[in-house]
Write a protein that holds these residues in place. Structure first.
Motif, PDB file in Angstrom:
ATOM      1  N   GLY A  82       0.812  -1.205   0.000  1.00  0.00           N
ATOM      2  CA  GLY A  82       0.000   0.000   0.000  1.00  0.00           C
ATOM      3  C   GLY A  82       0.841   1.248   0.000  1.00  0.00           C
ATOM      4  N   PHE A  83       0.231   2.324   0.452  1.00  0.00           N
ATOM      5  CA  PHE A  83       0.892   3.616   0.514  1.00  0.00           C
ATOM      6  C   PHE A  83       1.289   3.878   1.966  1.00  0.00           C
ATOM      7  CE2 PHE A  83      -2.431   4.569  -2.917  1.00  0.00           C
ATOM      8  CZ  PHE A  83      -1.617   4.075  -3.932  1.00  0.00           C
ATOM      9  N   ASN A  84       2.583   3.795   2.250  1.00  0.00           N
ATOM     10  CA  ASN A  84       3.066   4.074   3.603  1.00  0.00           C
ATOM     11  C   ASN A  84       2.812   5.522   3.975  1.00  0.00           C
ATOM     12  OD1 ASN A  84       3.970   1.462   3.817  1.00  0.00           O
ATOM     13  ND2 ASN A  84       6.090   1.960   3.327  1.00  0.00           N
ATOM     14  N   GLU A  85       2.789   6.371   2.958  1.00  0.00           N
ATOM     15  CA  GLU A  85       2.546   7.793   3.187  1.00  0.00           C
ATOM     16  C   GLU A  85       1.844   8.371   1.968  1.00  0.00           C
ATOM     17  OE1 GLU A  85       5.264  11.810   3.548  1.00  0.00           O
ATOM     18  OE2 GLU A  85       6.121   9.926   4.266  1.00  0.00           O
ATOM     19  N   ILE A  86       0.845   9.200   2.220  1.00  0.00           N
ATOM     20  CA  ILE A  86       0.163   9.945   1.165  1.00  0.00           C
ATOM     21  C   ILE A  86       0.346  11.428   1.486  1.00  0.00           C
ATOM     22  CG2 ILE A  86      -2.009  10.423  -0.019  1.00  0.00           C
ATOM     23  CD1 ILE A  86      -3.009   7.657   0.923  1.00  0.00           C
ATOM     24  N   ASP A  87       1.052  12.124   0.602  1.00  0.00           N
ATOM     25  CA  ASP A  87       1.309  13.556   0.767  1.00  0.00           C
ATOM     26  C   ASP A  87       0.439  14.290  -0.254  1.00  0.00           C
ATOM     27  OD1 ASP A  87       2.275  16.166   0.541  1.00  0.00           O
ATOM     28  OD2 ASP A  87       4.388  15.577   0.605  1.00  0.00           O
ATOM     29  N   HIS A  88      -0.713  14.786   0.208  1.00  0.00           N
ATOM     30  CA  HIS A  88      -1.662  15.440  -0.692  1.00  0.00           C
ATOM     31  C   HIS A  88      -1.162  16.804  -1.159  1.00  0.00           C
ATOM     32  CE1 HIS A  88      -4.798  12.443  -0.344  1.00  0.00           C
ATOM     33  NE2 HIS A  88      -4.455  12.345   0.926  1.00  0.00           N
ATOM     34  N   THR A  89      -0.421  17.492  -0.330  1.00  0.00           N
ATOM     35  CA  THR A  89       0.075  18.812  -0.704  1.00  0.00           C
ATOM     36  C   THR A  89       0.988  18.732  -1.924  1.00  0.00           C
ATOM     37  OG1 THR A  89      -0.053  19.544   1.595  1.00  0.00           O
ATOM     38  CG2 THR A  89       1.348  20.846   0.116  1.00  0.00           C
ATOM     39  N   ASN A  90       1.914  17.773  -1.889  1.00  0.00           N
ATOM     40  CA  ASN A  90       2.881  17.636  -2.979  1.00  0.00           C
ATOM     41  C   ASN A  90       2.493  16.545  -3.977  1.00  0.00           C
ATOM     42  OD1 ASN A  90       4.877  19.639  -2.085  1.00  0.00           O
ATOM     43  ND2 ASN A  90       4.991  18.304  -0.299  1.00  0.00           N
ATOM     44  N   ARG A  91       1.358  15.879  -3.723  1.00  0.00           N
ATOM     45  CA  ARG A  91       0.810  14.825  -4.595  1.00  0.00           C
ATOM     46  C   ARG A  91       1.812  13.688  -4.813  1.00  0.00           C
ATOM     47  NH1 ARG A  91      -0.719  18.017  -9.417  1.00  0.00           N
ATOM     48  NH2 ARG A  91      -1.137  15.990 -10.326  1.00  0.00           N
ATOM     49  N   ILE A  92       2.294  13.141  -3.674  1.00  0.00           N
ATOM     50  CA  ILE A  92       3.270  12.056  -3.677  1.00  0.00           C
ATOM     51  C   ILE A  92       2.756  10.922  -2.801  1.00  0.00           C
ATOM     52  CG2 ILE A  92       5.623  11.379  -3.012  1.00  0.00           C
ATOM     53  CD1 ILE A  92       6.386  14.373  -3.291  1.00  0.00           C
ATOM     54  N   VAL A  93       2.925   9.687  -3.281  1.00  0.00           N
ATOM     55  CA  VAL A  93       2.697   8.512  -2.425  1.00  0.00           C
ATOM     56  C   VAL A  93       3.976   7.699  -2.383  1.00  0.00           C
ATOM     57  CG1 VAL A  93       0.211   8.378  -2.856  1.00  0.00           C
ATOM     58  CG2 VAL A  93       1.767   7.016  -4.238  1.00  0.00           C
TER      59      VAL A  93
END
Length: 180
Positions: A82-93
């Motif tokens: 899965g996604f260990n981290e979802i960074d919505h601000t920078n649109r990075i998973v």
């Protein structure tokens, strides 16, 4: 409940409390195999520890900060991804994964990582997907390489593995590269 069908053999499912026994037994039965590259095995000693892991994953999902799913292979739990981290601000998973010993060598995790990348870039409209791999973990590193991720660099001393530090290689792909 999040369920994502990948193909006739594979799907991803958000784990629930009812999955704790099976997930713990897969972890416990693959302990020595997983220990080489994963630092959390010594803190996963009981089904209760796995229940806590599942609860933490569900909380991260409900807060839209992460997404930890079980990999189901022909209906059996084969590992997690899965996604260990979802960074919505920078649109990075950041994708993370592991498979039980008996599920290795079937192309499972390459298909899972491809499906997660598709989901992140095409469904969630992310710009970047990242996979970090411990230096020397060639099986894990083969997955982003197969999928066209670029090797971007190394983070020195990135992770403590029981009695030593390991460096991490970062592999990344951008939405514009994936669509091609």
């Amino acid at each position: 409940m999040f369920v994502h069908k990948i193909d006739h053999e594979l799907s991803l499912k958000l784990a629930g409390p009812e999955d704790a026994d099976a997930l713990f037994h897969l972890t416990d039965g693959s302990r020595e195999h997983l220990r080489e590259w994963l630092p959390w095995l010594d803190s996963t000693k009981t089904v209760e520890d796995t229940k806590s892991f599942i609860q933490s994953g569900r909380q991260g999902f409900s807060e839209n900060k992460s997404m930890t799913t079980m990999v189901l292979y022909n209906g059996a739990i084969a590992g997690t991804a899965g996604f260990n981290e979802i960074d919505h601000t920078n649109r990075i998973v950041k994708i993370g994964y592991w498979l039980g010993r008996e599920f290795q060598g079937k192309g499972i995790m390459t298909r899972v990582a491809q499906a997660l990348t598709d989901y992140a870039l095409l469904e969630l409209n992310m710009n970047r997907v990242e996979i970090r791999v411990a230096e020397g973990n060639e099986k894990s590193a083969a997955i982003p390489k197969r999928l066209g991720f670029k090797k971007e660099g190394t983070i020195r001393g990135a992770e403590w593995l029981y009695d030593h530090y390991v460096d991490h290689t970062i592999y990344g792909i951008l939405a514009e590269e994936w669509k091609k």
